[in-house]
Scaffold this motif. Structure first.
Motif, PDB file in Angstrom:
ATOM      1  N   LEU A   7      -6.774  -1.421  -9.592  1.00 24.25           N
ATOM      2  CA  LEU A   7      -8.067  -1.517  -8.959  1.00 24.25           C
ATOM      3  C   LEU A   7      -7.936  -1.755  -7.520  1.00 24.25           C
ATOM      4  O   LEU A   7      -8.751  -1.003  -6.632  1.00 24.25           O
ATOM      5  N   ILE A   8      -7.150  -2.655  -6.983  1.00 20.66           N
ATOM      6  CA  ILE A   8      -6.916  -2.885  -5.319  1.00 20.66           C
ATOM      7  C   ILE A   8      -6.191  -1.660  -4.784  1.00 20.66           C
ATOM      8  O   ILE A   8      -6.339  -1.515  -3.388  1.00 20.66           O
ATOM      9  N   HIS A   9      -5.228  -1.088  -5.462  1.00 14.26           N
ATOM     10  CA  HIS A   9      -4.354  -0.020  -4.498  1.00 14.26           C
ATOM     11  C   HIS A   9      -5.217   0.926  -3.820  1.00 14.26           C
ATOM     12  O   HIS A   9      -4.507   1.403  -2.471  1.00 14.26           O
ATOM     13  N   PRO A  10      -6.302   1.534  -4.295  1.00 19.91           N
ATOM     14  CA  PRO A  10      -6.914   2.699  -3.240  1.00 19.91           C
ATOM     15  C   PRO A  10      -7.172   2.260  -1.976  1.00 19.91           C
ATOM     16  O   PRO A  10      -6.876   3.039  -1.137  1.00 19.91           O
ATOM     17  N   ILE A  11      -7.794   1.125  -1.807  1.00 16.79           N
ATOM     18  CA  ILE A  11      -8.248   0.710  -0.579  1.00 16.79           C
ATOM     19  C   ILE A  11      -6.885   0.290   0.349  1.00 16.79           C
ATOM     20  O   ILE A  11      -7.017   0.607   1.638  1.00 16.79           O
ATOM     21  N   ILE A  12      -6.011  -0.211  -0.255  1.00 20.44           N
ATOM     22  CA  ILE A  12      -4.958  -0.486   0.709  1.00 20.44           C
ATOM     23  C   ILE A  12      -4.046   0.866   1.049  1.00 20.44           C
ATOM     24  O   ILE A  12      -3.618   1.060   2.031  1.00 20.44           O
TER      25      ILE A  12
END
Length: 330
Positions: A270-275
């Motif tokens: 879930l978090i990887h796209p914004i990183i």
């Protein structure tokens, strides 16, 4: 004592699913960056990942939640909605900076796989509507699988252009596959010889490598460039996904040694796209080319940052919301 030995033996023959999900999430990050490289060099690897990663995620969720009840589903309905709204909003940030954000896009275009969290309760509800006899009837399940493959083929060719919400239909066949399989089947697969699994994997990869030749052969045998021939090609890809997925299950770790980290697999997902978006902006500013080494370093950095963020209690709550409805209903 005997029961403990049997339990330990059963654990060895089963993958530790959270660790496998972490591995899949990590490969999804790698695949994201791989798409930035020269497609002529990496398109084959991207095809392999596309046929295995999300399908395996869907299968695992189906397999471990087959005993879901209407009560547990009702109590957990709000959690996927919280996850969806939270990360759909976060993933809208890149769209805002690129000028592509609109109300229609926000409402009708799930970003970066968040559709998966709305799909799971829908898939579970479908099977809860079926009687236990029907779910245990192989022929009935086979008919449902065939119908779902036809729907998935139509979604792939016509509906996905309208909205990625139709991924719910596209990946439903992999959810159904889990109902054909039990712990004994998994144990039997993992007891196969190493050589057998390598042959199956090699054949699946070879079929994908010579995909264009096989497609031409199918069309030639059908004597016409018709929807039926393209559906056969779609089914062949489905079987390649199953074969590659079986190989992944065979090699998956069974130990819970890394449970503390692997239980945050959804955090990476879930978090990887914004990183990734932040990294891409920095690299675009410095005009950095995406070599294999850069892609590997970006992947490792993204996974590490995502895991660190997922360990934060506040962030972790949005990844796996705990609403304590069970206490309220007691």
């Amino acid at each position: 004592m005997k029961q403990n030995i049997e339990s330990e033996s059963n654990n060895i023959t089963q993958p530790y699913w959270p660790t496998l999900k972490l591995m899949l999430s990590s490969l999804i990050v790698f695949n994201f960056y791989l798409n930035l490289a020269d497609k002529n060099k990496v398109s084959f690897f991207i095809s392999i990942f596309d046929l295995t990663l999300i399908p395996m995620f869907v299968f695992i969720v189906a397999f471990v939640t087959k005993n879901t009840t209407w009560k547990s589903l009702r109590l957990s309905l709000l959690s996927p909605l919280i996850i969806y709204v939270t990360f759909q909003t976060i993933d809208a940030i890149p769209l805002y900076f690129s000028g592509e954000l609109s109300l229609k896009t926000y409402l009708l275009e799930p970003q970066n796989g968040v559709w998966f969290f709305l799909a799971t309760p829908i898939w579970q509800a479908f099977f809860l509507l079926l009687s236990p006899k029907l779910k245990s009837n192989s022929f009935a399940l086979f008919c449902i699988l065939v119908a779902s493959l036809i729907s998935a083929y139509l979604a792939s060719n016509y509906l996905m252009k309208l909205s990625s919400f139709f991924s719910i239909i596209l990946y439903f066949p992999f959810f159904i596959i889990a109902y054909f399989i039990n712990d004994e089947n998994i144990a039997s697969l993992r007891k196969n010889s190493y050589f057998t699994i390598l042959i199956i994997t090699a054949l699946a990869i070879a079929a994908l490598y010579y995909e264009n030749d096989i497609n031409r052969l199918v069309i030639t045998m059908a004597n016409i460039d018709s929807p039926s021939s393209f559906f056969i090609i779609y089914i062949l890809k489905f079987f390649i996904s199953i074969a590659l997925g079986s190989s992944i299950i065979y090699f998956a770790l069974s130990t819970d040694k890394y449970a503390k980290v692997s239980n945050n697999a959804l955090g990476v997902y879930l978090i990887h796209p914004i990183i990734c978006f932040i990294f891409l902006q920095v690299f675009a500013y410095f005009h950095v080319e995406y070599s294999l080494l850069i892609i590997i370093l970006l992947t490792l950095s993204t996974i590490s940052i995502a895991l660190l963020l997922a360990f934060s209690p506040t962030i972790h709550w949005f990844i796996e919301p705990k609403l304590n409805f069970n206490k309220l209903t007691q």
